[in-house]
Design an enzyme around this catalytic site. Structure first.
Site, mmCIF file in Angstrom:
data_model
loop_
_atom_site.group_PDB
_atom_site.id
_atom_site.type_symbol
_atom_site.label_atom_id
_atom_site.label_comp_id
_atom_site.label_asym_id
_atom_site.label_seq_id
_atom_site.Cartn_x
_atom_site.Cartn_y
_atom_site.Cartn_z
ATOM 1 N N HIS A 194 -21.940 -46.408 7.479
ATOM 2 C CA HIS A 194 -20.693 -46.304 6.705
ATOM 3 C C HIS A 194 -19.984 -44.737 7.185
ATOM 4 O O HIS A 194 -19.460 -44.168 6.376
ATOM 5 C CB HIS A 194 -20.990 -45.934 5.366
ATOM 6 C CG HIS A 194 -20.049 -47.033 4.407
ATOM 7 N ND1 HIS A 194 -19.988 -48.258 3.961
ATOM 8 C CD2 HIS A 194 -18.671 -46.678 3.662
ATOM 9 C CE1 HIS A 194 -19.026 -48.526 3.239
ATOM 10 N NE2 HIS A 194 -18.390 -47.659 3.372
ATOM 11 N N SER A 236 -10.360 -54.462 5.166
ATOM 12 C CA SER A 236 -11.108 -53.734 4.225
ATOM 13 C C SER A 236 -10.875 -54.628 2.639
ATOM 14 O O SER A 236 -9.685 -54.940 2.502
ATOM 15 C CB SER A 236 -10.948 -52.420 3.867
ATOM 16 O OG SER A 236 -11.791 -51.966 2.923
ATOM 17 N N TYR A 239 -16.633 -56.382 -0.024
ATOM 18 C CA TYR A 239 -17.499 -55.786 -1.071
ATOM 19 C C TYR A 239 -17.626 -56.614 -2.134
ATOM 20 O O TYR A 239 -16.762 -57.569 -2.501
ATOM 21 C CB TYR A 239 -16.759 -54.676 -1.519
ATOM 22 C CG TYR A 239 -16.722 -53.256 -0.754
ATOM 23 C CD1 TYR A 239 -18.058 -52.833 0.190
ATOM 24 C CD2 TYR A 239 -15.660 -52.722 -0.394
ATOM 25 C CE1 TYR A 239 -18.140 -51.636 0.624
ATOM 26 C CE2 TYR A 239 -15.754 -51.535 0.423
ATOM 27 C CZ TYR A 239 -16.726 -51.209 0.900
ATOM 28 O OH TYR A 239 -16.450 -50.102 1.745
ATOM 29 N N GLY A 254 -19.448 -42.692 14.984
ATOM 30 C CA GLY A 254 -19.193 -41.496 15.715
ATOM 31 C C GLY A 254 -18.747 -41.910 17.024
ATOM 32 O O GLY A 254 -18.757 -41.096 18.111
ATOM 33 N N PHE A 255 -18.266 -43.024 17.111
ATOM 34 C CA PHE A 255 -17.638 -43.449 18.528
ATOM 35 C C PHE A 255 -16.254 -42.797 18.768
ATOM 36 O O PHE A 255 -15.250 -43.093 18.001
ATOM 37 C CB PHE A 255 -17.553 -44.975 18.815
ATOM 38 C CG PHE A 255 -19.065 -45.575 18.712
ATOM 39 C CD1 PHE A 255 -19.393 -45.643 20.071
ATOM 40 C CD2 PHE A 255 -19.795 -45.744 17.507
ATOM 41 C CE1 PHE A 255 -20.575 -46.461 20.039
ATOM 42 C CE2 PHE A 255 -21.024 -46.539 17.706
ATOM 43 C CZ PHE A 255 -21.599 -46.530 18.901
ATOM 44 N N TYR A 298 -10.132 -37.049 2.484
ATOM 45 C CA TYR A 298 -10.700 -38.338 2.086
ATOM 46 C C TYR A 298 -10.933 -39.435 3.366
ATOM 47 O O TYR A 298 -12.033 -39.973 3.575
ATOM 48 C CB TYR A 298 -9.611 -39.333 1.364
ATOM 49 C CG TYR A 298 -10.159 -40.857 1.213
ATOM 50 C CD1 TYR A 298 -10.792 -41.109 0.155
ATOM 51 C CD2 TYR A 298 -9.365 -41.683 1.801
ATOM 52 C CE1 TYR A 298 -11.439 -42.240 -0.201
ATOM 53 C CE2 TYR A 298 -9.934 -43.037 1.616
ATOM 54 C CZ TYR A 298 -10.814 -43.482 0.531
ATOM 55 O OH TYR A 298 -10.997 -44.821 0.266
ATOM 56 N N LYS A 340 -22.956 -55.979 7.526
ATOM 57 C CA LYS A 340 -22.732 -54.431 7.794
ATOM 58 C C LYS A 340 -23.501 -53.669 7.032
ATOM 59 O O LYS A 340 -23.332 -53.606 5.911
ATOM 60 C CB LYS A 340 -21.192 -54.391 7.654
ATOM 61 C CG LYS A 340 -20.790 -53.076 8.041
ATOM 62 C CD LYS A 340 -19.178 -53.141 8.039
ATOM 63 C CE LYS A 340 -18.833 -51.599 8.528
ATOM 64 N NZ LYS A 340 -19.234 -50.476 7.512
ATOM 65 N N ARG A 400 -12.468 -44.019 11.945
ATOM 66 C CA ARG A 400 -11.735 -42.830 11.876
ATOM 67 C C ARG A 400 -10.601 -42.606 13.074
ATOM 68 O O ARG A 400 -9.282 -42.093 12.984
ATOM 69 C CB ARG A 400 -12.516 -41.594 11.970
ATOM 70 C CG ARG A 400 -13.388 -41.482 10.507
ATOM 71 C CD ARG A 400 -14.206 -39.951 10.515
ATOM 72 N NE ARG A 400 -14.617 -39.859 9.226
ATOM 73 C CZ ARG A 400 -15.831 -40.224 8.770
ATOM 74 N NH1 ARG A 400 -16.489 -41.150 9.785
ATOM 75 N NH2 ARG A 400 -16.507 -40.149 7.713
ATOM 76 N N ARG A 404 -19.235 -37.726 -2.256
ATOM 77 C CA ARG A 404 -18.520 -37.094 -1.260
ATOM 78 C C ARG A 404 -17.664 -35.983 -2.139
ATOM 79 O O ARG A 404 -16.861 -36.074 -2.792
ATOM 80 C CB ARG A 404 -17.369 -38.106 -0.874
ATOM 81 C CG ARG A 404 -17.885 -39.245 -0.309
ATOM 82 C CD ARG A 404 -16.935 -40.501 -0.142
ATOM 83 N NE ARG A 404 -17.903 -41.693 0.307
ATOM 84 C CZ ARG A 404 -17.278 -43.021 0.458
ATOM 85 N NH1 ARG A 404 -16.008 -43.309 0.027
ATOM 86 N NH2 ARG A 404 -18.149 -43.992 0.556
ATOM 87 N N THR A 426 -20.429 -56.049 3.180
ATOM 88 C CA THR A 426 -21.002 -54.908 3.515
ATOM 89 C C THR A 426 -22.119 -54.672 2.457
ATOM 90 O O THR A 426 -21.866 -55.006 1.105
ATOM 91 C CB THR A 426 -19.748 -53.940 3.329
ATOM 92 O OG1 THR A 426 -19.015 -54.029 4.473
ATOM 93 C CG2 THR A 426 -20.333 -52.483 3.439
#
Length: 378
Positions: free
Chosen positions: A274, A105, A129, A307-308, A23, A250, A329, A164, A155
């Site tokens: 995202h 979030s 949201y 991706g950072f 997840y 965002k 992440r 997913r 967002t």
């Protein structure tokens, strides 16, 4: 020894059951967007400028009147309480201890007032949201304002949930009913399983204002991203009637949307896909950044995520026009690996790497980082 964010990912993978790790780690469809986020960052080279005095160095920045220790922060990540009980508050406290921002979030598992009071000196924003029932968003914005959140982050890239496949294969949904394979996975991850047994199943507690329980149907709708698909640029007027602080949008990738955001009076934008969890065939955020930076021409702050993994990635984004980068992440890997201390250690890695990269680049301050410092690898 934890020398890079990938080390925290390895430890997180060993601690978390497969359906939880998938997840957090998974993305949409063929998961190519998440690969592009990282590979496009790696394809950029930094060009040092030599014989510059870097004896005194300052990697801090100021955003909306707040001083950040470095141009990096924690992006909003839903279901942090599934990774570790109390995860949202741990993320907030770790960010505050490093003098970095944290974005809570809508899909958090602790009440926003509790998260805010537990790190009262830190910079905290609320990600929003807007679900089909706009009253949910209205009560959250009202509570965030009363609790002292510093900015609101709308967002806009989730009119429906991305496909997913890992989650579908794991039958991950609410209410969660583990199958035989999942039960076996829980047995082989006793530390996580015991912590969840004592804490109870995490829920999306901010969907209600505290006067009553949140319905299972509403929680399932948030997990499935059942959003208000009638939301438009004109809807920002509605949000402005509820919120008088900094408002950011965002999920932008198109420069025309950046111009529309500016025309509708936003205070900042976040270039985001995202984390590859929505539309798999969109470009990487770092490749979309230059056109958006050109469209906005320095009139509002531009943030970015996706991706950072190293401080040098953040420096590349700044050279291309970003104000700062948010990480999702890597912070969650730190949370899974060692709780609040793991998150703080991950953030310190970013700060140290930004500082070292700048020194090697010949930059003493963030403002010294310029487009001339970055080169596309062809």
């Amino acid at each position: 020894m934890m020398l890079r964010t990938a080390d925290f990912r390895t430890r997180a993978r060993s601690r978390l059951p497969r359906f939880v790790f998938d997840y957090v780690d998974g993305a949409a469809e063929d998961e190519q967007c998440i690969v592009r986020n990282e590979t496009d960052l790696r394809s950029l080279h930094l060009l040092p400028t030599c014989l510059r005095d870097t004896t005194e160095q300052d990697v801090s920045i100021e955003v909306f009147g707040q001083r950040w220790a470095a141009p990096v922060g924690i992006a909003p990540v839903g279901f942090a309480g599934l990774v570790r009980p109390g995860g949202d508050a741990m993320l907030a406290r770790a960010a505050a201890s490093c003098r970095l921002p944290f974005v809570l979030s809508t899909a958090s598992n602790e009440r926003l007032e509790h998260v805010r009071s537990g790190a009262a000196v830190g910079t905290q924003w609320l990600q929003l949201y807007v679900m089909s029932d706009r009253a949910i968003a209205e009560q959250m914005v009202r509570r965030a304002k009363n609790a002292g959140y510093g900015a609101l982050v709308l967002t806009v890239d989730v009119p429906v949930s991305g496909m997913r496949e890992r989650d579908l294969r794991n039958r991950f949904k609410l209410p969660f009913r583990p199958g035989v394979r999942t039960l076996a996975d829980l047995v082989t991850h006793p530390a996580w399983s015991l912590s969840m047994a004592f804490a109870g199943s995490p829920g999306f507690v901010n969907l209600a204002d505290g006067t009553g329980p949140t319905s299972p149907q509403l929680q399932a709708a948030l997990l499935a991203r059942t959003m208000d698909r009638s939301l438009t640029w004109e809807s920002l007027k509605w949000l402005r009637s509820l919120w008088d602080g900094p408002l950011l949008v965002k999920g932008l990738l198109h420069p025309e949307d950046a111009k529309r955001a500016l025309a509708h009076g936003v205070d900042g934008v976040i270039v985001s896909n995202h984390g590859g969890r929505q539309l798999d065939c969109v470009p990487s955020t770092i490749s979309a950044l230059p056109a958006i930076a050109q469209a906005l021409d320095g009139r509002v702050p531009i943030f970015i995520d996706g991706g950072f993994r190293r401080g040098s990635d953040v420096v590349k984004a700044i050279a291309l026009g970003a104000t700062a980068a948010f990480v999702g992440r890597p912070a969650i890997w730190g949370l899974a690996a060692n709780g609040e201390a793991g998150v703080a250690a991950t953030l310190r890695l970013f700060i140290e790497e930004i500082s070292r990269t700048m020194t090697l680049l010949g930059a003493s301050r963030i403002s010294d980082i310029q487009p001339l410092h970055v080169q596309k690898n062809v």
